[in-house]
Design a protein around this motif. Structure first.
Motif, PDB file in Angstrom:
ATOM      1  N   THR A  23       0.842  -1.208   0.000  1.00  0.00           N
ATOM      2  CA  THR A  23       0.000   0.000   0.000  1.00  0.00           C
ATOM      3  C   THR A  23       0.873   1.252   0.000  1.00  0.00           C
ATOM      4  O   THR A  23       0.581   2.231  -0.694  1.00  0.00           O
ATOM      5  N   ILE A 179     -15.606   5.553  -4.983  1.00  0.00           N
ATOM      6  CA  ILE A 179     -14.983   4.312  -4.505  1.00  0.00           C
ATOM      7  C   ILE A 179     -14.621   3.473  -5.731  1.00  0.00           C
ATOM      8  O   ILE A 179     -15.505   3.125  -6.516  1.00  0.00           O
ATOM      9  N   TYR A 184     -15.888  -2.675  -5.433  1.00  0.00           N
ATOM     10  CA  TYR A 184     -15.979  -2.265  -4.024  1.00  0.00           C
ATOM     11  C   TYR A 184     -17.098  -1.240  -3.828  1.00  0.00           C
ATOM     12  O   TYR A 184     -17.740  -1.220  -2.785  1.00  0.00           O
ATOM     13  N   ILE A 255      -6.438   1.999   0.513  1.00  0.00           N
ATOM     14  CA  ILE A 255      -6.596   0.983   1.573  1.00  0.00           C
ATOM     15  C   ILE A 255      -6.686  -0.392   0.908  1.00  0.00           C
ATOM     16  O   ILE A 255      -6.850  -0.490  -0.304  1.00  0.00           O
ATOM     17  N   LYS A 257      -9.018  -4.084   1.064  1.00  0.00           N
ATOM     18  CA  LYS A 257     -10.446  -4.326   1.255  1.00  0.00           C
ATOM     19  C   LYS A 257     -10.821  -4.653   2.697  1.00  0.00           C
ATOM     20  O   LYS A 257     -11.982  -4.591   3.066  1.00  0.00           O
ATOM     21  N   LEU A 260     -12.539  -1.592   4.213  1.00  0.00           N
ATOM     22  CA  LEU A 260     -13.440  -0.891   3.291  1.00  0.00           C
ATOM     23  C   LEU A 260     -14.577  -0.203   4.052  1.00  0.00           C
ATOM     24  O   LEU A 260     -14.877   0.965   3.822  1.00  0.00           O
ATOM     25  N   HIS A 263     -13.799   2.961   5.968  1.00  0.00           N
ATOM     26  CA  HIS A 263     -13.443   4.084   5.093  1.00  0.00           C
ATOM     27  C   HIS A 263     -14.582   4.513   4.175  1.00  0.00           C
ATOM     28  O   HIS A 263     -14.660   5.680   3.796  1.00  0.00           O
ATOM     29  N   VAL A 284      -9.271   1.027  -3.503  1.00  0.00           N
ATOM     30  CA  VAL A 284      -9.270  -0.190  -2.678  1.00  0.00           C
ATOM     31  C   VAL A 284      -8.551  -1.328  -3.401  1.00  0.00           C
ATOM     32  O   VAL A 284      -8.906  -1.665  -4.534  1.00  0.00           O
TER      33      VAL A 284
END
Ligand code: ME8
Length: 644
Positions: A23, A179, A184, A255, A257, A260, A263, A284
């Motif tokens: 990340t 998103i 997601y 981020i 998952k 999720l 956020h 994501v």
């Protein structure tokens, strides 16, 4: 344009691992990319230091929580420079200004009437640090932590999240990029189709002491998410800092998952209650798996970034992570795949192009880039491919399709390697009458390498700097280069002196990497539901083996087959074109397959699967848990070559 990019702030209950590194490398690469587009970027990462898990880890280590947090937070701070990750700020939730901001926000939302005292009983997962709904459990266990959640009943403070449900649905629907990837967004909308419960935001001090006290009730501390999420604001000086005014409207969070819901649901509703606009985008990604389980400290199958750096080098690690994972989907990590990528993409494709080109400039043009003469169609084609690559690469980088951006660069690398083969500079060099043609070829190689080096900067900063230096661009000058002014053809000045150096990437063998992920895998032909058969590997005679016609097949097109979750229809060249149906849709997106070379059983009787006739089977490895990895060839081979 400006950008404020963030990673999650990582828990300090254990050391940094490959998942965290991924990340943070993505955030770093994206920051470098947007800076390369002349944008103004602020990149924040940090550590999340309050809560049960950390108090427990500190108790186990026999030291006070703050001392423990200091120790582990330092490990994160020290890890990032080792991977050439350069955040602008590193925030800790124990920083005084963060604590103050959390308390101010709690008071504000409380004053507004959106925080109230209630009672709660439910099943609490310590790993997730939240109550889980029945729907989320798998056989009564938390699917992420494989632990039994604890039944807990107590008085607590709640945030009136339900009040903002309709607004949130509307916001997500009106802002399709809010998103991404889309799967997601759909997951969040599906969750929001059920009534949203209010969010428990406190813990009684009697049960958890290691947290930020509620300003309106000293008997409670705030619960992890109402503390952690606020880092994105406190880090830029909410409510009235200059940076806050400048950057909040351009905030993008990255981020995996696992977080999720906090956020995509808690955070925007908290912001709404505060009277702030939501962040701009949430990106994501999926999980890195090792032996098919998510890599995580609670499962104990972690891979340390420092070790990987020592084994493979920073740039190989960064390249591998960005090239191997298609952002949003899960990916598998193994030493074998990283070594294969290093040998084929880096040492073979890029490394060879680079060293052959520079050696030829050195030998045939006395170490200076010569001026091009009259152009032939293949020169124009290479220049055109390199320039349009810059545009395609940028578009993919903007949409977080890092693997596609890299594929674009690699298609130019492979074109340039072919250009060397067809233009035969070593033959041209023997005939003085052909010097103008030779010069044109050498110039085109130098200029193509410059553009490749430029686009690789966000992903492989060291390699990119080395390439620029070799092409006679000093670090001071190269640091000022950007994609807009320098991502165009023809900027290499004829006469510039090149600097021959060491090769970019060594070839690796099995000794690199310490076999951290031994995977027992069986080789198996992957086809559709009805004819899938494991080849039980007993002893066979050589004649039996010879009956199999194994061929290198290059995938030129791939698409899903209607009404089948498992099947993909592949068009392959081997070397003639044929259609093959493969049961790999759960593991590969059609787009990521195009251009791959795989091994195919070419002499099977055709079989019809879901209405499509398959003329072969693709080989793949299937491990004990049933996950698949396609067969591949370390270096490019001619489609249709016999595999023996
Ligand atoms: O959740 N694959 O911290 P955390 C890919 N403190 N990414 C992974 C991964 C894997 N196997 N494992 C971890 C927390 N990650 C909270 C966040 S934010 C306001 C608070 C990465 O230490 C990924 O980014 O458990 C994931 O979302 C994050 O680490 C979770 O880190």
């Amino acid at each position: 344009m400006s950008l404020y990019i963030t990673t999650p702030i990582y828990y300090v209950n254990a050391q940094p691992h490959l998942g965290h590194a991924y990340t943070t490398i993505v955030a770093d690469t994206y920051s470098r990319f947007r800076r390369l587009c002349k944008e103004d970027v602020r990149f924040q990462t940090g550590t999340d230091e309050h809560g049960d898990k950390i108090a427990e880890a500190a108790a186990a280590a026999g030291i006070p929580p703050k001392e423990y947090a200091d120790r582990i937070s330092r490990l994160f701070q020290e890890a990032w420079p080792l991977l050439n990750i350069e955040p602008d700020t590193f925030i800790r939730t124990t920083d005084a200004h963060h604590v103050k901001t959390v308390q101010e926000i709690l008071q504000k939302v409380h004053d507004k009437g959106d925080i109230y005292l209630g009672s709660y009983s439910g099943l609490y997962c310590r790993g997730c640090e939240r109550f889980l709904t029945d729907k989320e459990l798998v056989d009564g266990h938390c699917p992420d932590h494989q632990a039994l959640p604890q039944p807990i009943s107590e008085s607590n403070y709640f945030f009136r999240m339900s009040k903002y449900q309709e607004w949130l649905i509307d916001h997500i629907e009106k802002n399709p990029d809010f998103i991404t990837p889309e799967r997601y967004k759909n997951e969040v909308l599906s969750f929001l189709s059920e009534p949203l419960e209010d969010l428990c935001i406190s813990r009684p001090k009697s049960r958890l002491d290691w947290g930020i006290p509620l300003p309106f009730d000293a008997g409670f501390v705030t619960y992890v998410w109402f503390d952690a999420l606020i880092n994105y604001l406190s880090g830029i000086g909410y409510p009235d800092g200059e940076e806050f005014n400048h950057y909040w409207s351009v905030a993008e969070h990255i981020i995996a998952k696992d977080i999720l819901k906090p956020h995509a649901i808690y955070w925007p509703t908290m912001l709404r209650a505060l009277g702030l606009a939501p962040y701009k985008r949430l990106h994501v990604h999926g999980y890195w798996n090792i032996n098919e389980a998510k890599m995580s400290k609670s499962i104990g199958n972690v891979v340390r970034p420092e070790t990987l750096r020592q084994d493979f080098g920073v740039d190989t690690l960064r390249y591998f992570l960005l090239r191997e994972m298609s952002f949003g989907l899960d990916a598998s990590f193994s030493d074998e795949t990283i070594i294969a990528r290093q040998n084929s993409d880096l040492a073979n494709d890029l490394g060879n192009l680079f060293s052959r080109s520079l050696t030829m400039i050195n030998k045939f043009a006395k170490g200076t880039v010569p001026a091009p003469a009259d152009l032939e169609p293949q020169d124009r084609a290479l220049a055109e491919a390199a320039t349009s690559m810059v545009a395609a690469y940028s578009a993919h980088m903007k949409s977080f399709a890092f693997h596609r951006a890299l594929q674009e660069a690699w298609s130019v690398i492979s074109l340039a390697n072919k250009y060397i083969v067809t233009s035969e500079p070593w033959v041209l060099a023997k005939d003085p009458a052909k010097t103008p043609r030779l010069n044109t070829v050498l110039y085109h190689l130098a200029e193509t390498l410059r553009l490749i080096g430029l686009v690789l900067l966000p992903v492989m900063p060291e390699t990119s700097m080395k390439m620029a230096a070799a092409l006679g661009i000093t670090p001071e000058v190269f640091r000022k280069h950007n994609l807009i002014d320098h991502g165009i053809w023809g900027l290499t000045e004829p006469g510039v002196k090149i600097q021959l150096g060491a090769s970019l990437f060594p070839r690796l063998d099995k000794k690199n990497g310490q076999n951290r992920s031994p995977q027992k895998q069986k080789v198996q032909a992957v086809s559709g539901e009805s004819i899938e058969a494991e080849s039980d590997i007993g002893l066979i005679s050589f004649d039996d083996f010879r009956k199999l016609d194994l061929r290198v097949a290059e995938i030129t097109a791939a698409e899903k087959i209607d009404k089948s979750d498992r099947l993909l229809k592949l068009t392959v060249m081997a070397p003639e074109e044929r259609t093959v149906v493969a049961g790999i849709a759960e593991y590969y997106e059609p787009e990521e397959l195009v251009g791959r070379q795989v091994i195919m059983v070419a002499n099977l009787k055709p079989a019809k699967l879901m209405g499509v006739t398959s003329h072969g089977m693709i080989l793949a490895a299937r491990d004990e848990k049933g996950r698949l990895t396609l067969s591949s060839l370390a270096a490019g081979a001619m489609p249709g070559s016999k595999v023996s």
